[in-house]
Write a protein that holds these residues in place. Sequence first.
Motif, PDB file in Angstrom:
ATOM      1  N   MET A   1       0.831  -1.192   0.000  1.00  0.00           N
ATOM      2  CA  MET A   1       0.000   0.000   0.000  1.00  0.00           C
ATOM      3  C   MET A   1       0.870   1.248   0.000  1.00  0.00           C
ATOM      4  N   HIS A   2       1.994   1.186   0.716  1.00  0.00           N
ATOM      5  CA  HIS A   2       2.881   2.340   0.788  1.00  0.00           C
ATOM      6  C   HIS A   2       3.458   2.659  -0.593  1.00  0.00           C
ATOM      7  N   VAL A   3       3.854   1.587  -1.387  1.00  0.00           N
ATOM      8  CA  VAL A   3       4.428   1.803  -2.725  1.00  0.00           C
ATOM      9  C   VAL A   3       3.421   2.452  -3.645  1.00  0.00           C
ATOM     10  N   LYS A   4       2.156   1.949  -3.604  1.00  0.00           N
ATOM     11  CA  LYS A   4       1.124   2.515  -4.466  1.00  0.00           C
ATOM     12  C   LYS A   4       0.903   3.986  -4.136  1.00  0.00           C
ATOM     13  N   ALA A   5       0.970   4.305  -2.854  1.00  0.00           N
ATOM     14  CA  ALA A   5       0.762   5.690  -2.429  1.00  0.00           C
ATOM     15  C   ALA A   5       1.870   6.577  -2.971  1.00  0.00           C
ATOM     16  N   VAL A   6       3.124   6.067  -2.950  1.00  0.00           N
ATOM     17  CA  VAL A   6       4.259   6.838  -3.464  1.00  0.00           C
ATOM     18  C   VAL A   6       4.085   7.088  -4.950  1.00  0.00           C
ATOM     19  N   ARG A   7       3.652   6.020  -5.699  1.00  0.00           N
ATOM     20  CA  ARG A   7       3.462   6.174  -7.147  1.00  0.00           C
ATOM     21  C   ARG A   7       2.375   7.192  -7.460  1.00  0.00           C
ATOM     22  N   ARG A   8       1.258   7.109  -6.664  1.00  0.00           N
ATOM     23  CA  ARG A   8       0.184   8.088  -6.897  1.00  0.00           C
ATOM     24  C   ARG A   8       0.681   9.494  -6.616  1.00  0.00           C
ATOM     25  N   SER A   9       1.525   9.649  -5.584  1.00  0.00           N
ATOM     26  CA  SER A   9       2.055  10.955  -5.224  1.00  0.00           C
ATOM     27  C   SER A   9       2.971  11.485  -6.316  1.00  0.00           C
ATOM     28  N   LEU A  10       3.852  10.583  -6.869  1.00  0.00           N
ATOM     29  CA  LEU A  10       4.770  10.993  -7.918  1.00  0.00           C
ATOM     30  C   LEU A  10       4.009  11.408  -9.169  1.00  0.00           C
ATOM     31  N   ALA A  11       3.009  10.608  -9.534  1.00  0.00           N
ATOM     32  CA  ALA A  11       2.228  10.942 -10.731  1.00  0.00           C
ATOM     33  C   ALA A  11       1.514  12.270 -10.553  1.00  0.00           C
TER      34      ALA A  11
ATOM     35  N   PRO B   1      17.595  19.759 -18.685  1.00  0.00           N
ATOM     36  CA  PRO B   1      17.414  18.494 -17.976  1.00  0.00           C
ATOM     37  C   PRO B   1      15.928  18.186 -17.832  1.00  0.00           C
ATOM     38  N   LEU B   2      15.567  16.931 -18.063  1.00  0.00           N
ATOM     39  CA  LEU B   2      14.178  16.530 -17.835  1.00  0.00           C
ATOM     40  C   LEU B   2      14.004  16.246 -16.359  1.00  0.00           C
ATOM     41  N   THR B   3      12.949  16.809 -15.799  1.00  0.00           N
ATOM     42  CA  THR B   3      12.748  16.727 -14.355  1.00  0.00           C
ATOM     43  C   THR B   3      12.469  15.302 -13.899  1.00  0.00           C
ATOM     44  N   PHE B   4      11.774  14.535 -14.746  1.00  0.00           N
ATOM     45  CA  PHE B   4      11.412  13.171 -14.378  1.00  0.00           C
ATOM     46  C   PHE B   4      11.995  12.180 -15.385  1.00  0.00           C
ATOM     47  N   THR B   5      11.755  10.921 -15.139  1.00  0.00           N
ATOM     48  CA  THR B   5      12.340   9.859 -15.976  1.00  0.00           C
ATOM     49  C   THR B   5      11.331   9.351 -16.999  1.00  0.00           C
ATOM     50  N   MET B   6      11.843   8.559 -17.948  1.00  0.00           N
ATOM     51  CA  MET B   6      10.962   7.975 -18.952  1.00  0.00           C
ATOM     52  C   MET B   6       9.946   7.041 -18.306  1.00  0.00           C
ATOM     53  N   ARG B   7      10.328   6.387 -17.223  1.00  0.00           N
ATOM     54  CA  ARG B   7       9.374   5.523 -16.529  1.00  0.00           C
ATOM     55  C   ARG B   7       8.233   6.350 -15.953  1.00  0.00           C
ATOM     56  N   ASP B   8       8.590   7.559 -15.411  1.00  0.00           N
ATOM     57  CA  ASP B   8       7.554   8.441 -14.857  1.00  0.00           C
ATOM     58  C   ASP B   8       6.590   8.888 -15.955  1.00  0.00           C
ATOM     59  N   TYR B   9       7.155   9.275 -17.104  1.00  0.00           N
ATOM     60  CA  TYR B   9       6.297   9.753 -18.189  1.00  0.00           C
ATOM     61  C   TYR B   9       5.396   8.630 -18.705  1.00  0.00           C
ATOM     62  N   ALA B  10       5.921   7.404 -18.740  1.00  0.00           N
ATOM     63  CA  ALA B  10       5.119   6.268 -19.182  1.00  0.00           C
ATOM     64  C   ALA B  10       3.985   6.002 -18.207  1.00  0.00           C
ATOM     65  N   ASN B  11       4.272   6.108 -16.914  1.00  0.00           N
ATOM     66  CA  ASN B  11       3.221   5.888 -15.906  1.00  0.00           C
ATOM     67  C   ASN B  11       2.101   6.897 -16.070  1.00  0.00           C
ATOM     68  N   VAL B  12       2.467   8.159 -16.305  1.00  0.00           N
ATOM     69  CA  VAL B  12       1.438   9.197 -16.490  1.00  0.00           C
ATOM     70  C   VAL B  12       0.609   8.905 -17.735  1.00  0.00           C
ATOM     71  N   ALA B  13       1.286   8.416 -18.791  1.00  0.00           N
ATOM     72  CA  ALA B  13       0.550   8.115 -20.031  1.00  0.00           C
ATOM     73  C   ALA B  13      -0.264   6.834 -19.907  1.00  0.00           C
ATOM     74  N   GLY B  14      -0.003   6.054 -18.859  1.00  0.00           N
ATOM     75  CA  GLY B  14      -0.811   4.868 -18.610  1.00  0.00           C
ATOM     76  C   GLY B  14      -0.342   3.601 -19.290  1.00  0.00           C
ATOM     77  N   PHE B  15       0.954   3.465 -19.569  1.00  0.00           N
ATOM     78  CA  PHE B  15       1.431   2.197 -20.140  1.00  0.00           C
ATOM     79  C   PHE B  15       2.682   1.758 -19.387  1.00  0.00           C
ATOM     80  N   THR B  16       3.065   0.497 -19.577  1.00  0.00           N
ATOM     81  CA  THR B  16       4.156  -0.056 -18.764  1.00  0.00           C
ATOM     82  C   THR B  16       5.374  -0.502 -19.565  1.00  0.00           C
ATOM     83  N   THR B  17       5.216  -0.699 -20.862  1.00  0.00           N
ATOM     84  CA  THR B  17       6.328  -1.241 -21.653  1.00  0.00           C
ATOM     85  C   THR B  17       6.902  -0.177 -22.574  1.00  0.00           C
TER      86      THR B  17
END
Length: 432
Positions: free
Chosen positions: A1-11, A102-118
Amino acid sequence: MHVKAVRRSLAATLVSVLAAGAFVLGTGGAEADVIGSMEVTPATGTDTQGILLTTSGACPDTATNIIVTVKGKGFPDGGQNVVGNAPTTIYNTAPNGGMEVPLTFTMRDYANVAGFTTLEGRYDFTLTCRTAFNGTSLGDFTAPIWFTSNTTYQNTAPVTATTTTLAAGPASSAVQGTAVKLTATVAPAAAVGTVRFLDGTTQLGTPVAVSGGTATLTTSALAVGTHTLKAAFTPSDPAVYGASASAPLSYTVKIKPPAVVTAAKVTGTVRVASTVTCSVSFSGASSTKYAWLRDGKTVSGATARTHGLTSTDYAHKIACRATATNTTGSTASTSPSVTVAVGPALKNVAKPSIAGTHRVGYRQTARPGSWSPSATSYSYVWKRDGWTISGATHSTYTATRSDRGHKLTVTITAKRTGYSKGTATTASVKIG
């Protein structure tokens, strides 16, 4: 639950940061001319590393702000903003005069916001020079990266792997001197380059350009024996396509079947009691077998190169057939037929004689003696003092008064089918 909360916070933070620039999704305005490129640092990285974009030059003087978008698989068709409407003054100037963004976030962050994982394939960054309140582009800088796995990228196009397969026609084996067509198939078919055809380590011919995914070479120079053939693809641009080689192809070249050099012919005196020879020559033969034919039918047991003619052959047509063989196959040559002539005359080897009492009224008997070859029948002619006695044609003769005081002889004719007749005359006897 803590990890999901961190991801929601980052997004939420990422969305909030981008929203501050007034562009969460969408492009920075109408497309404009590309005025330069960008360098992506680090050249190779991961989906969770930060990325620095360095433009090849400065934005036009009228530009006060920039927007950076990324396009590629998973992101919206129009691209996703990774830098909002930011003033150019907040970025450092690179040694080449361009901007360091410099990009503030990573490609993984941008992918999460766009809603895909690969993350996979090519992604294109576009930095648009503009003013703060006018979305029209004053010039774009672009840079691609390629994700070669879900977690790693590089800033150069990955080399496309190729495969090369080799086929031969005729397949697997051919007779010496046959034109063998080697076909190399290179995939993907768009790959540009040349193929070297190899026999072991020896190159066959010159490299052949690939066209439509294939390259072919035809050769008649393969020696007798087993060959290991390969096809090796060399790309014209190694940065785009990789080299590849086919699996070894085992190929056998067989010796040519025997060839007729001199056609078969029956030689010698073709008559009964003579020996004839099947004269013929071949090239490339390891063995030769013979058969003799009488009136087109095989003579049983007659398998030698020579054949003794017998009375059975008399007046018949004789031919020979020679069959040469090697490891590849057989070649036959049949002679023209020749008619067997009559043999020589029978030869008297033991002189004939007249037996009996040599007086008038007594039976005289002709003994034929011995002949070579042996006769199968005889005929007789009795003579008195060398003159033929009329009607005296049997093996016996009874002396008459006319014979008294005269000498009798018998001329014997020996006969055998297929041979000329032989004759011999007895010694004379005097009739008393």
